[in-house]
Design a protein around this motif. Sequence first.
Motif, mmCIF file in Angstrom:
data_model
loop_
_atom_site.group_PDB
_atom_site.id
_atom_site.type_symbol
_atom_site.label_atom_id
_atom_site.label_comp_id
_atom_site.label_asym_id
_atom_site.label_seq_id
_atom_site.Cartn_x
_atom_site.Cartn_y
_atom_site.Cartn_z
ATOM 1 N N LEU A 269 -0.956 -7.531 4.913
ATOM 2 C CA LEU A 269 -2.250 -7.032 4.225
ATOM 3 C C LEU A 269 -3.066 -8.108 3.543
ATOM 4 O O LEU A 269 -4.370 -7.869 3.408
ATOM 5 C CB LEU A 269 -1.745 -6.127 2.986
ATOM 6 C CG LEU A 269 -0.959 -4.943 3.426
ATOM 7 C CD1 LEU A 269 -0.842 -3.962 2.272
ATOM 8 C CD2 LEU A 269 -1.938 -3.961 4.324
ATOM 9 N N ASN B 267 0.802 -1.154 -0.055
ATOM 10 C CA ASN B 267 0.132 0.030 -0.160
ATOM 11 C C ASN B 267 0.939 1.324 -0.037
ATOM 12 O O ASN B 267 0.447 2.423 0.375
ATOM 13 C CB ASN B 267 -0.823 0.013 1.091
ATOM 14 C CG ASN B 267 -0.293 -0.201 2.527
ATOM 15 O OD1 ASN B 267 0.921 -0.125 2.652
ATOM 16 N ND2 ASN B 267 -1.077 -0.109 3.549
ATOM 17 N N GLU C 136 4.383 -2.733 2.501
ATOM 18 C CA GLU C 136 3.322 -2.288 3.428
ATOM 19 C C GLU C 136 4.059 -1.203 4.298
ATOM 20 O O GLU C 136 5.281 -1.061 4.672
ATOM 21 C CB GLU C 136 2.860 -3.247 4.153
ATOM 22 C CG GLU C 136 1.603 -3.163 5.131
ATOM 23 C CD GLU C 136 2.433 -2.617 6.482
ATOM 24 O OE1 GLU C 136 1.788 -1.610 7.332
ATOM 25 O OE2 GLU C 136 3.402 -2.836 6.859
ATOM 26 N N PHE D 171 -7.469 3.492 -2.043
ATOM 27 C CA PHE D 171 -7.680 2.164 -1.354
ATOM 28 C C PHE D 171 -8.411 2.687 -0.105
ATOM 29 O O PHE D 171 -8.684 3.543 0.396
ATOM 30 C CB PHE D 171 -6.243 1.654 -0.936
ATOM 31 C CG PHE D 171 -5.452 2.458 0.094
ATOM 32 C CD1 PHE D 171 -5.756 2.249 1.397
ATOM 33 C CD2 PHE D 171 -4.500 3.360 -0.549
ATOM 34 C CE1 PHE D 171 -4.909 2.874 2.395
ATOM 35 C CE2 PHE D 171 -3.780 4.077 0.535
ATOM 36 C CZ PHE D 171 -4.006 3.718 2.016
ATOM 37 N N TYR E 140 -9.953 2.003 3.625
ATOM 38 C CA TYR E 140 -9.349 1.855 4.721
ATOM 39 C C TYR E 140 -10.033 0.794 5.620
ATOM 40 O O TYR E 140 -11.167 0.324 5.635
ATOM 41 C CB TYR E 140 -9.933 3.114 5.683
ATOM 42 C CG TYR E 140 -9.016 3.490 6.972
ATOM 43 C CD1 TYR E 140 -9.184 2.744 8.023
ATOM 44 C CD2 TYR E 140 -8.337 4.626 6.991
ATOM 45 C CE1 TYR E 140 -8.356 2.966 9.094
ATOM 46 C CE2 TYR E 140 -7.438 5.060 8.244
ATOM 47 C CZ TYR E 140 -7.566 4.111 9.084
ATOM 48 O OH TYR E 140 -6.810 4.493 10.269
ATOM 49 N N CYS E 141 -8.944 -0.242 5.952
ATOM 50 C CA CYS E 141 -9.391 -1.389 6.613
ATOM 51 C C CYS E 141 -9.014 -1.455 8.051
ATOM 52 O O CYS E 141 -8.381 -0.625 8.628
ATOM 53 C CB CYS E 141 -8.618 -2.678 5.867
ATOM 54 S SG CYS E 141 -9.192 -2.688 4.022
ATOM 55 N N PRO F 124 -12.487 -4.685 5.561
ATOM 56 C CA PRO F 124 -12.520 -3.144 5.172
ATOM 57 C C PRO F 124 -13.571 -2.616 6.258
ATOM 58 O O PRO F 124 -14.825 -3.155 6.669
ATOM 59 C CB PRO F 124 -13.024 -3.044 3.813
ATOM 60 C CG PRO F 124 -13.960 -4.334 3.629
ATOM 61 C CD PRO F 124 -13.152 -5.114 4.582
ATOM 62 N N THR G 19 -5.409 -8.620 6.574
ATOM 63 C CA THR G 19 -5.929 -7.638 7.141
ATOM 64 C C THR G 19 -6.897 -6.529 6.202
ATOM 65 O O THR G 19 -7.962 -6.027 6.288
ATOM 66 C CB THR G 19 -5.071 -6.552 7.795
ATOM 67 O OG1 THR G 19 -4.151 -6.118 6.805
ATOM 68 C CG2 THR G 19 -4.384 -6.937 9.081
ATOM 69 N N ASP G 20 -6.624 -6.778 4.895
ATOM 70 C CA ASP G 20 -7.425 -6.068 3.832
ATOM 71 C C ASP G 20 -8.757 -6.815 3.560
ATOM 72 O O ASP G 20 -9.546 -6.403 2.877
ATOM 73 C CB ASP G 20 -6.484 -6.150 2.535
ATOM 74 C CG ASP G 20 -5.621 -4.863 2.406
ATOM 75 O OD1 ASP G 20 -5.592 -4.163 3.233
ATOM 76 O OD2 ASP G 20 -4.878 -4.825 1.147
ATOM 77 N N GLN G 21 -9.036 -7.996 4.285
ATOM 78 C CA GLN G 21 -10.253 -8.823 4.065
ATOM 79 C C GLN G 21 -11.329 -8.115 4.929
ATOM 80 O O GLN G 21 -12.377 -8.468 4.799
ATOM 81 C CB GLN G 21 -10.009 -10.221 4.539
ATOM 82 C CG GLN G 21 -8.989 -11.017 3.674
ATOM 83 C CD GLN G 21 -8.956 -12.328 4.436
ATOM 84 O OE1 GLN G 21 -9.818 -13.057 4.539
ATOM 85 N NE2 GLN G 21 -7.628 -13.250 3.965
ATOM 86 N N TRP H 293 -6.823 -3.015 9.658
ATOM 87 C CA TRP H 293 -5.503 -3.449 9.781
ATOM 88 C C TRP H 293 -4.998 -3.712 11.192
ATOM 89 O O TRP H 293 -4.861 -4.853 11.673
ATOM 90 C CB TRP H 293 -4.513 -2.572 9.075
ATOM 91 C CG TRP H 293 -4.791 -2.288 7.689
ATOM 92 C CD1 TRP H 293 -4.894 -3.118 6.612
ATOM 93 C CD2 TRP H 293 -5.264 -1.027 7.149
ATOM 94 N NE1 TRP H 293 -5.244 -2.448 5.520
ATOM 95 C CE2 TRP H 293 -5.371 -1.020 5.808
ATOM 96 C CE3 TRP H 293 -5.368 0.196 7.804
ATOM 97 C CZ2 TRP H 293 -5.828 0.077 4.965
ATOM 98 C CZ3 TRP H 293 -5.726 1.581 7.271
ATOM 99 C CH2 TRP H 293 -5.965 1.407 5.583
#
Length: 315
Positions: free
Chosen positions: A196, A160, A171, A240, A242-243, A203, A199-201, A245
């Motif tokens: 990621l 990211n 990252e 992108f 915001y998740c 959002p 953690t990107d799973q 994370w």
Amino acid sequence: MSRAIYFDHDGALDDLLSLALLTRYRGIALKGVTVTPADCLIGPAVSATRKILDVAGAHEVPVAEGVLTGPNPFPLEWRVDALRADALPVLNQRDPRTLVSELPAHEQLAQWLLAAPEPVTLLMIGPLTNLAWCLDEHPAVEAKIAELVFMGGAIDVVGNVDEPGHDGSAEWNVYWDPGAAHRVFASRIPITLFPLDATDQVPITPEFAQSFGRTYGAPLGDLAGSLLAMTFGCFETSGFAYCCWDSLTTSYLAEPELCEFEDVRCEVLTTGPSQGRTVRSDTGRVVKCARKVDVEGFYRHCLETLTATPEFSTQ
């Protein structure tokens, strides 16, 4: 007996949400908090940290302000979120009682670890700079850490980081100080990694943020809803989503079954257009890497934890 935790964060919205979660976990004894001046303005981030601990009834937990910096600064437009969070009404109903250590964060962390009667868990959801310093200056701290739980890296997905001269494979928590991550990965500390890939799973969706409105009146729930709402517009301005994370990483301490894990052998690149990248490597070190997330279970966990009857321990 509760599990002793030391917590290092870098003051972004999801970091502050993670702190709120951490104060509500049963079986967790939060012993100290250090704040790294990475994805934040350090003054407001420390101030917001103190206020959250107060709201949570945990004003006895000491806070230490970070002064060490990495070579690759976070964008200023992200770092000012701490300034906004510190001004939220739910955090400003009284003056905070939580005290700030006279020692800078890296020295305070070393002191805490060296004095620990038995190995502790270290939760780090920002860069690893403070820990790297501890390992270099006080090698004995390595044996004092039973597990490092770290939000960072991108194993099999793109990174990211979108900066001139970089290929986008890293990252941000690793990229901010690649040398520090490389130093920590070279240690023998057991690492549980939340890259990621996992953690990107999770959002931050409108449904998740707005769910806290249905339980309005619980201070930490109100704080969570406000912090989540402040993330809106991230996709429109940065490209992108915001998740969660950091909060996903933090949830591992209370509900490790929310994620599936894989042992991954990897290393951190420190130079060139891929600096900060975490790559699979036959010669790298093995980390316990989060891979698949129970997404709905995680959202439910956050809502239930932050709107439940308060319970906190430092014992």
